[in-house]
Write an enzyme that holds these catalytic residues in place. Structure first.
Site, PDB file in Angstrom:
ATOM      1  N   HIS A 119       0.817  -1.228   0.000  1.00 55.02           N
ATOM      2  CA  HIS A 119       0.000   0.000   0.000  1.00 55.02           C
ATOM      3  C   HIS A 119       0.848   1.275   0.000  1.00 55.02           C
ATOM      4  O   HIS A 119       0.320   2.362  -0.201  1.00 55.02           O
ATOM      5  CB  HIS A 119      -0.940   0.025   1.210  1.00 55.02           C
ATOM      6  CG  HIS A 119      -1.911  -1.109   1.242  1.00 55.02           C
ATOM      7  ND1 HIS A 119      -2.722  -1.405   0.172  1.00 55.02           N
ATOM      8  CD2 HIS A 119      -2.194  -2.032   2.206  1.00 55.02           C
ATOM      9  CE1 HIS A 119      -3.476  -2.462   0.471  1.00 55.02           C
ATOM     10  NE2 HIS A 119      -3.165  -2.865   1.695  1.00 55.02           N
TER      11      HIS A 119
HETATM   12 ZN   LIG Z   1      -3.898  -7.496   2.887  1.00 51.50          ZN
END
Ligand SMILES: [Zn+2]
Length: 297
Positions: A119
């Site tokens: 992320h």
């Molecule tokens: Zn994950």
């Protein structure tokens, strides 16, 4: 030959036992791999250098993390406190994936016992990811001419939005993400190939879809593969919304690792997410990656 696996005691950070992130899993996974004789001895990484980091992250972000001058909102987005042991773990886990890529080139396959911080993007972290180890390691390989066309195959339940953003428009790195449609991030980025799965998908259908897309990916000529083997697709995960069983995850890891190993494409396996309600089960599920790779060697 034994499977090459990278581990460091600093993968553990002192975020507190009441933290939602199961940080103890890194140490327990290392113990489990030794106890089950899947790994004999670990390779120990160094903290990733700034020189290597800054190919995938802005200098401002790297320095703000190192100097603890990161904006409060950005710290909140990451979800970890910005303390020494978290900074150290982020640097060492990234160095660990870089080391694992070198071992994968040498031996055909290698793994980290952390990594898959998918992320994090160029300017900041998010969702328990400080530095994007896979992106950093991919840039490292490209810079040194150790790989020319890289595949990131991301089977974590969450979309690999950081990699999608970092490698957008980069023809040398193909980002593939197969994830739950309704899991984080709410607003998905665009990977080179996104496969959005419905909630409650079970083993049979999941494996069928996976095999189809692997056959598509096999049409391309990749010379290095990163495999993000998140186990948050498990039915008993606290965050994931899919319903895959232990057997399904084991089969997934075997299929993916065998697919590339048999074609002679070096593969670096990294952990990805996992937040199972049962801690011992979580450690076992993560070990399937290493077990699958050990079987190939
Ligand atoms: Zn994950």
């Amino acid at each position: 030959m034994n499977l090459s696996v990278v581990n460091h005691e600093d993968y553990f950070a002192k975020i507190g036992d009441d933290h939602k992130f199961p940080i103890n899993k890194f140490g327990e996974l290392a113990n489990y791999l030794i106890k089950k004789k899947i790994v004999k001895k670990f390779y120990k990484p160094y903290a990733c250098s700034e020189e290597t980091l800054k190919r995938a992250h802005s200098e401002k972000y790297i320095n703000d993390v190192k100097n603890k001058t990161l904006d409060q909102n950005m710290i909140k987005k990451i979800g970890f406190p910005l303390i020494d042991s978290v900074i150290q773990r982020s640097l060492v886990a990234t160095g660990g994936t870089v080391l694992a890529t070198k071992l994968a080139i040498k031996n055909g396959v290698a793994c980290n016992t952390a990594g898959g911080s998918h992320h994090a993007n160029f300017d900041g972290g998010a969702g328990y990811c400080v530095f994007n180890d896979v992106a950093v390691a991919a840039k490292y390989l490209l810079d040194r001419g150790l790989a020319g066309r890289i595949l990131i195959i991301d089977l974590d339940v969450h979309q690999g939005n950081g990699n999608a953003e970092i490698f957008m428009g980069d023809k040398n790195v193909f980002t593939f993400s197969m994830h739950s449609k309704s899991n984080y991030p709410a607003k998905k980025s665009i990977s080179d190939c996104d496969v959005e799965l419905d909630n409650d998908m079970e083993d049979k259908e999941y494996i069928k879809v996976l095999k189809y897309f692997l056959s598509q990916l096999n049409e391309e000529n990749f010379d290095f593969v990163f495999y993000i083997a998140g186990v948050d697709i498990h039915f008993n995960d606290r965050l994931g919304k899919l319903k895959i069983s232990d057997e399904g995850i084991k089969k997934r890891d075997e299929i993916v690792t065998e697919n590339f190993f048999s074609k002679g494409v070096p593969l670096c396996g990294v952990l990805g997410g996992g937040y199972n309600k049962d801690f011992d089960k979580l450690v076992e599920l993560h070990s399937f990656l290493h077990q699958s790779c050990a079987k190939l060697i």
